[in-house]
Write a protein that holds these residues in place. Structure first.
Motif, PDB file in Angstrom:
ATOM      1  N   MET A  11      18.851  56.834 -32.191  1.00 53.02           N
ATOM      2  CA  MET A  11      18.373  58.143 -31.836  1.00 53.02           C
ATOM      3  C   MET A  11      19.257  59.198 -32.503  1.00 53.02           C
ATOM      4  SD  MET A  11      15.727  57.797 -29.752  1.00 53.02           S
ATOM      5  CE  MET A  11      15.112  56.156 -30.059  1.00 53.02           C
ATOM      6  N   ILE A  12      18.643  60.331 -32.786  1.00 54.04           N
ATOM      7  CA  ILE A  12      19.376  61.420 -33.430  1.00 54.04           C
ATOM      8  C   ILE A  12      19.219  62.700 -32.621  1.00 54.04           C
ATOM      9  CG2 ILE A  12      19.096  60.431 -35.733  1.00 54.04           C
ATOM     10  CD1 ILE A  12      16.892  62.539 -36.246  1.00 54.04           C
ATOM     11  N   ASP A  13      20.117  63.647 -32.842  1.00 53.25           N
ATOM     12  CA  ASP A  13      20.008  64.964 -32.223  1.00 53.25           C
ATOM     13  C   ASP A  13      19.067  65.817 -33.059  1.00 53.25           C
ATOM     14  OD1 ASP A  13      21.770  64.416 -30.143  1.00 53.25           O
ATOM     15  OD2 ASP A  13      23.517  65.074 -31.293  1.00 53.25           O
ATOM     16  N   LEU A  14      18.167  66.498 -32.385  1.00 50.18           N
ATOM     17  CA  LEU A  14      17.232  67.407 -33.054  1.00 50.18           C
ATOM     18  C   LEU A  14      17.508  68.830 -32.602  1.00 50.18           C
ATOM     19  CD1 LEU A  14      14.000  65.263 -32.570  1.00 50.18           C
ATOM     20  CD2 LEU A  14      15.235  65.601 -34.706  1.00 50.18           C
ATOM     21  N   THR A  15      17.356  69.788 -33.509  1.00 53.37           N
ATOM     22  CA  THR A  15      17.559  71.192 -33.186  1.00 53.37           C
ATOM     23  C   THR A  15      16.314  71.737 -32.475  1.00 53.37           C
ATOM     24  OG1 THR A  15      16.583  72.016 -35.226  1.00 53.37           O
ATOM     25  CG2 THR A  15      18.955  71.457 -35.281  1.00 53.37           C
ATOM     26  N   PRO A  16      16.459  72.879 -31.806  1.00 50.78           N
ATOM     27  CA  PRO A  16      15.273  73.504 -31.207  1.00 50.78           C
ATOM     28  C   PRO A  16      14.165  73.772 -32.233  1.00 50.78           C
ATOM     29  CG  PRO A  16      17.247  74.493 -30.298  1.00 50.78           C
ATOM     30  CD  PRO A  16      17.687  73.585 -31.419  1.00 50.78           C
ATOM     31  N   VAL A  17      14.531  74.117 -33.458  1.00 50.49           N
ATOM     32  CA  VAL A  17      13.535  74.351 -34.507  1.00 50.49           C
ATOM     33  C   VAL A  17      12.781  73.048 -34.807  1.00 50.49           C
ATOM     34  CG1 VAL A  17      13.220  74.909 -36.958  1.00 50.49           C
ATOM     35  CG2 VAL A  17      14.761  76.280 -35.550  1.00 50.49           C
ATOM     36  N   GLN A  18      13.511  71.948 -34.972  1.00 52.39           N
ATOM     37  CA  GLN A  18      12.867  70.666 -35.259  1.00 52.39           C
ATOM     38  C   GLN A  18      11.984  70.218 -34.099  1.00 52.39           C
ATOM     39  OE1 GLN A  18      16.706  68.831 -36.036  1.00 52.39           O
ATOM     40  NE2 GLN A  18      15.989  68.229 -38.090  1.00 52.39           N
ATOM     41  N   LEU A  19      12.461  70.410 -32.871  1.00 50.54           N
ATOM     42  CA  LEU A  19      11.673  70.038 -31.695  1.00 50.54           C
ATOM     43  C   LEU A  19      10.370  70.840 -31.660  1.00 50.54           C
ATOM     44  CD1 LEU A  19      14.555  69.907 -29.058  1.00 50.54           C
ATOM     45  CD2 LEU A  19      13.324  67.937 -29.998  1.00 50.54           C
ATOM     46  N   ALA A  20      10.467  72.146 -31.886  1.00 52.28           N
ATOM     47  CA  ALA A  20       9.276  73.002 -31.862  1.00 52.28           C
ATOM     48  C   ALA A  20       8.306  72.629 -32.984  1.00 52.28           C
ATOM     49  CB  ALA A  20       9.686  74.470 -31.966  1.00 52.28           C
ATOM     50  N   GLN A  21       8.828  72.309 -34.157  1.00 52.72           N
ATOM     51  CA  GLN A  21       7.955  71.922 -35.270  1.00 52.72           C
ATOM     52  C   GLN A  21       7.213  70.624 -34.975  1.00 52.72           C
ATOM     53  OE1 GLN A  21      10.825  71.908 -38.480  1.00 52.72           O
ATOM     54  NE2 GLN A  21      10.397  74.043 -39.010  1.00 52.72           N
ATOM     55  N   LEU A  22       7.910  69.641 -34.433  1.00 53.38           N
ATOM     56  CA  LEU A  22       7.257  68.381 -34.068  1.00 53.38           C
ATOM     57  C   LEU A  22       6.214  68.612 -32.972  1.00 53.38           C
ATOM     58  CD1 LEU A  22      10.291  65.928 -34.137  1.00 53.38           C
ATOM     59  CD2 LEU A  22       8.159  65.647 -35.426  1.00 53.38           C
ATOM     60  N   HIS A  24      20.447  69.118 -16.908  1.00 55.48           N
ATOM     61  CA  HIS A  24      19.548  68.095 -16.377  1.00 55.48           C
ATOM     62  C   HIS A  24      18.603  67.527 -17.437  1.00 55.48           C
ATOM     63  CE1 HIS A  24      20.876  69.163 -12.371  1.00 55.48           C
ATOM     64  NE2 HIS A  24      20.608  70.426 -12.636  1.00 55.48           N
ATOM     65  N   VAL A  25      18.472  68.229 -18.558  1.00 53.57           N
ATOM     66  CA  VAL A  25      17.500  67.845 -19.586  1.00 53.57           C
ATOM     67  C   VAL A  25      18.114  66.829 -20.547  1.00 53.57           C
ATOM     68  CG1 VAL A  25      16.173  68.714 -21.577  1.00 53.57           C
ATOM     69  CG2 VAL A  25      16.161  69.954 -19.406  1.00 53.57           C
ATOM     70  N   LEU A  26      17.285  65.869 -20.934  1.00 51.87           N
ATOM     71  CA  LEU A  26      17.698  64.859 -21.900  1.00 51.87           C
ATOM     72  C   LEU A  26      16.638  64.764 -22.988  1.00 51.87           C
ATOM     73  CD1 LEU A  26      16.052  61.842 -21.497  1.00 51.87           C
ATOM     74  CD2 LEU A  26      17.142  62.155 -19.294  1.00 51.87           C
ATOM     75  N   VAL A  27      17.091  64.413 -24.185  1.00 56.26           N
ATOM     76  CA  VAL A  27      16.187  64.244 -25.322  1.00 56.26           C
ATOM     77  C   VAL A  27      16.547  62.953 -26.033  1.00 56.26           C
ATOM     78  CG1 VAL A  27      15.386  65.184 -27.532  1.00 56.26           C
ATOM     79  CG2 VAL A  27      15.928  66.734 -25.652  1.00 56.26           C
ATOM     80  N   ALA A  28      15.544  62.136 -26.283  1.00 57.88           N
ATOM     81  CA  ALA A  28      15.680  60.958 -27.138  1.00 57.88           C
ATOM     82  C   ALA A  28      14.865  61.270 -28.377  1.00 57.88           C
ATOM     83  CB  ALA A  28      15.149  59.716 -26.432  1.00 57.88           C
ATOM     84  N   GLY A  29      15.514  61.342 -29.543  1.00 57.86           N
ATOM     85  CA  GLY A  29      14.797  61.787 -30.731  1.00 57.86           C
ATOM     86  C   GLY A  29      15.018  60.939 -31.960  1.00 57.86           C
ATOM     87  N   THR A  30      14.013  60.965 -32.816  1.00 56.02           N
ATOM     88  CA  THR A  30      14.084  60.386 -34.156  1.00 56.02           C
ATOM     89  C   THR A  30      13.552  61.458 -35.102  1.00 56.02           C
ATOM     90  OG1 THR A  30      11.846  59.483 -34.343  1.00 56.02           O
ATOM     91  CG2 THR A  30      13.463  58.130 -33.175  1.00 56.02           C
ATOM     92  N   GLU A  31      13.589  61.199 -36.393  1.00 56.10           N
ATOM     93  CA  GLU A  31      13.046  62.180 -37.330  1.00 56.10           C
ATOM     94  C   GLU A  31      11.536  62.347 -37.171  1.00 56.10           C
ATOM     95  OE1 GLU A  31      12.825  60.646 -41.563  1.00 56.10           O
ATOM     96  OE2 GLU A  31      14.066  59.114 -40.611  1.00 56.10           O
ATOM     97  N   HIS A  32      10.872  61.398 -36.500  1.00 54.36           N
ATOM     98  CA  HIS A  32       9.414  61.423 -36.370  1.00 54.36           C
ATOM     99  C   HIS A  32       8.904  61.808 -34.991  1.00 54.36           C
ATOM    100  CE1 HIS A  32       9.310  59.673 -40.316  1.00 54.36           C
ATOM    101  NE2 HIS A  32       9.982  58.612 -39.909  1.00 54.36           N
ATOM    102  N   THR A  50      10.939  54.210 -23.756  1.00 57.04           N
ATOM    103  CA  THR A  50      11.963  53.299 -23.250  1.00 57.04           C
ATOM    104  C   THR A  50      13.337  53.972 -23.250  1.00 57.04           C
ATOM    105  OG1 THR A  50      10.725  51.368 -23.972  1.00 57.04           O
ATOM    106  CG2 THR A  50      13.080  51.052 -23.610  1.00 57.04           C
ATOM    107  N   SER A  51      13.643  54.723 -24.305  1.00 59.04           N
ATOM    108  CA  SER A  51      14.919  55.443 -24.363  1.00 59.04           C
ATOM    109  C   SER A  51      15.015  56.473 -23.248  1.00 59.04           C
ATOM    110  CB  SER A  51      15.086  56.126 -25.724  1.00 59.04           C
ATOM    111  OG  SER A  51      15.206  55.163 -26.737  1.00 59.04           O
TER     112      SER A  51
END
Length: 147
Positions: free
Chosen positions: A1-12, A36-44, A78-79
């Motif tokens: 998993m990778i960290d995504l920026t707010p810009v990347q999250l909004a674009q996806l 309290h918020v969690l993010v599990a991210g990939t480039e896709h 699952t993550s």
């Protein structure tokens, strides 16, 4: 998993939620500011949820349309579940649009059960509103490994 920026999250999010209102960069930034918020991210794609006490809520899960059908969504789910359990969650909730058959099938085959319905909950840019199907899943504690 990778960290995504707010810009990347909004674009996806915008790439996936074309028929309804996608979440903005500011909304993503605001959500990420909560402990309290969690993010599990990939480039896709990514799964975003929150854990408060012993309950978790999957807020959104997205996989870029070009990458759907490759198991990325199930990996993200699952993550999310694993991270929620590690934060003490024992029960998780989510809602999914009634017309999102692929997502509903993924949730059901991942052990989620229907717990309710919100009639006409999701507005669409064209067409009639769509019901939200509420789903829940118990997140059991992991069995200790035998030595």
């Amino acid at each position: 998993m990778i960290d995504l920026t707010p810009v990347q999250l909004a674009q996806l999010h915008a790439a996936v939620f074309k028929a309804s209102r996608a979440w903005s960069e500011e909304e993503m930034r605001s959500l990420l500011s909560s402990p309290h918020v969690l993010v599990a991210g990939t480039e896709h794609g990514f799964a975003m949820g929150r854990v408060i006490g012993d309950e978790a809520e999957l807020l959104t899960i997205v996989v870029h349309p070009d990458q759907q059908g490759r198991g990325i969504g199930r990996t993200l789910l699952t993550s999310f579940e694993d991270e929620a359990k590690s934060r003490g969650a024992r029960l998780a909730y989510l809602e999914v649009a009634a017309d999102n058959e692929p997502a509903r099938a993924m949730y059901i085959t991942s052990g989620w059960s229907e717990s309710g319905r919100r009639t006409g909950y999701y507005t669409r840019q064209t067409g009639s509103p769509v019901d939200a199907i509420l789903l829940a899943k118990h997140l059991p504690l992991r069995e200790p490994s035998e030595k």
